[in-house]
Design an enzyme around this catalytic site. Structure first.
Site, PDB file in Angstrom:
ATOM      1  N   LYS A  39       0.845  -1.202   0.000  1.00 34.51           N
ATOM      2  CA  LYS A  39       0.000   0.000   0.000  1.00 34.51           C
ATOM      3  C   LYS A  39       0.881   1.253   0.000  1.00 34.51           C
ATOM      4  O   LYS A  39       2.073   1.184   0.327  1.00 34.51           O
ATOM      5  CB  LYS A  39      -0.917  -0.020   1.221  1.00 34.51           C
ATOM      6  N   TYR A 260      15.333  30.407   9.395  1.00 37.15           N
ATOM      7  CA  TYR A 260      14.061  31.059   9.769  1.00 37.15           C
ATOM      8  C   TYR A 260      13.914  31.156  11.277  1.00 37.15           C
ATOM      9  O   TYR A 260      14.214  30.196  11.998  1.00 37.15           O
ATOM     10  CB  TYR A 260      12.877  30.248   9.224  1.00 37.15           C
TER      11      TYR A 260
END
Ligand SMILES: *Cc1c(COP(=O)(O)O)cnc(C)c1O
Length: 376
Positions: A39, A260
């Site tokens: 999956k 940042y």
């Protein structure tokens, strides 16, 4: 894809290791059979390449989450392989599922009766896996609902039950009491359909005592090199190698800040290497000021926040000039396992792998016939 230097990172997927991991589990749980859980694009590693590799290693049973994933894999796998849809049979998709010879997991009486109806329309019997909820509290039927189906002659005439399954909630914690409780619940419920192959274990379950292996084991993460449980060394071969390219190195003066929010301040003059991968490549922001990359046997701590397309490393510990723009640092490899990186990020190998995304330069070792066809 294959052009060197056009992406910030490269992902190497060792298909031989996936095949070796499959064989290791198959030997461990024999005589139980092993199905492969592919999956989510085989946990991000490439469903087509992985499924073909596992088929060649002897696997004939494949599990996906969605019908769409099964439909995509159907043409890639020989007709003898069974493809099972774990998330169940979506309403209205009965004819599509039957027409493509895909086996749904019937997770509720509603799904069961719709599939039986589709069988009557098709004029034959249709295969199904039946799931009971033995204590996960997620998908599946209650034992009483299964009993009603088992007693329903019309249902029995329409459906060929190829598997009765359930899923363990705590298999990665071998001594968790929920494991034996789920096993007992599963056995009682499964006894209502004697002779039908039983499947309970995932990767963690494959490393529980033999009782848990039943007839079929469904393995995902262990095939892809993730640790199947939290106890002891990881017995699986590593599958994934992840490297990122240094795109610039800057010297930041003592007292300077990085990234940042200025979340990192340099206490001394520091050399900061920026690598060209970030959270858009599946390296979560939680690695900011926490994780590391490796180069020349040296641990290079991540300093500052993780950006979308870059991460900053403190390389002051390496002799000047030892690392330069264009060099590759290791994020997953011999010095830092998938589980280690996931742990530093506060997550699990599963989430790490499925987040890796599409921007890396990917190489498969070996390039399978299936992979070559796709590239052509
Ligand atoms: C995803 C999944 C698996 C595979 O689990 P792993 O821990 O990766 O081996 C097995 N069974 C079900 C029902 C699943 O949803």
């Amino acid at each position: 894809m294959g052009i060197a230097g056009i992406s910030g990172g490269r992902l190497r997927i060792d298909l031989r290791a996936i095949a070796a991991n499959y064989r290791l589990i198959a030997e461990r749980v024999a005589p139980a059979a092993v199905g492969a859980v592919v999956k989510a694009n085989a946990y991000g590693l490439g469903a087509a390449e992985v499924a073909r590799t596992l088929y060649e290693a002897g696997c004939q049973l494949f599990f996906v989450a969605h019908l769409g994933e099964a439909l995509a894999l159907r043409p890639i796998l020989p007709a003898a392989c069974r493809l099972v849809v774990l998330n169940g049979l979506p309403p209205g998709a009965e004819a599509l599922c039957a027409g493509a010879a895909i086996t749904p997991v019937l997770n509720s009486p509603d799904q069961a009766y719709r599939w039986a109806e589709a069988a009557r329309h098709s004029g034959g019997r249709l295969p199904a896996a039946l799931q009971i909820d033995s204590g996960m509290g997620r998908l599946g039927m209650a034992a009483t609902e299964l009993a009603a189906l088992a007693a329903d002659a019309q249902f029995r005439a329409a459906i060929d039950p190829v598997m009765i399954m359930s899923h363990l909630a705590c298999a990665d914690t071998p001594d968790h009491p929920a494991n034996t409780a789920q096993l007992a619940c599963f056995r009682t419920a499964a006894a209502q359909l004697p002779g039908v192959p039983r499947a309970l274990a995932n990767s963690g379950g494959a490393f529980l005592p033999a009782d848990f292996h039943a007839d079929v084991v469904r393995t995902g993460i262990a095939l892809y090199g993730g640790a199947p449980n939290q106890s002891g060394p990881n017995p699986m071969q590593p599958v994934v190698g992840l490297e990122a390219r240094v795109i610039q190195i800057r010297t930041i003066a003592a007292g300077g800040a990085v990234g940042y929010g200025h979340s990192h301040h340099c206490e001394r003059e520091s050399r900061i290497a920026t690598i060209g991968v970030g959270y858009a490549d599946g390296l979560p922001r939680s690695l900011g000021n926490r994780g590391a990359a490796w180069y020349a046997g040296e641990r290079l701590p991540i300093v500052g926040r993780v950006s979308m397309d870059s991460i900053t490393l403190d390389v002051t510990g390496l002799p000047s000039g030892r690392i330069e723009a264009g060099d590759w640092v290791e994020l997953i490899g011999p010095h830092q396992s998938l589980d280690r990186l996931a742990d530093d990020a506060g997550t699990i190998s599963y989430e790490m792998l499925t987040s890796l995304g599409a921007r890396y330069e990917r190489t498969y070792d070996p390039a399978t016939p299936c992979h070559r066809e796709q590239a052509a």
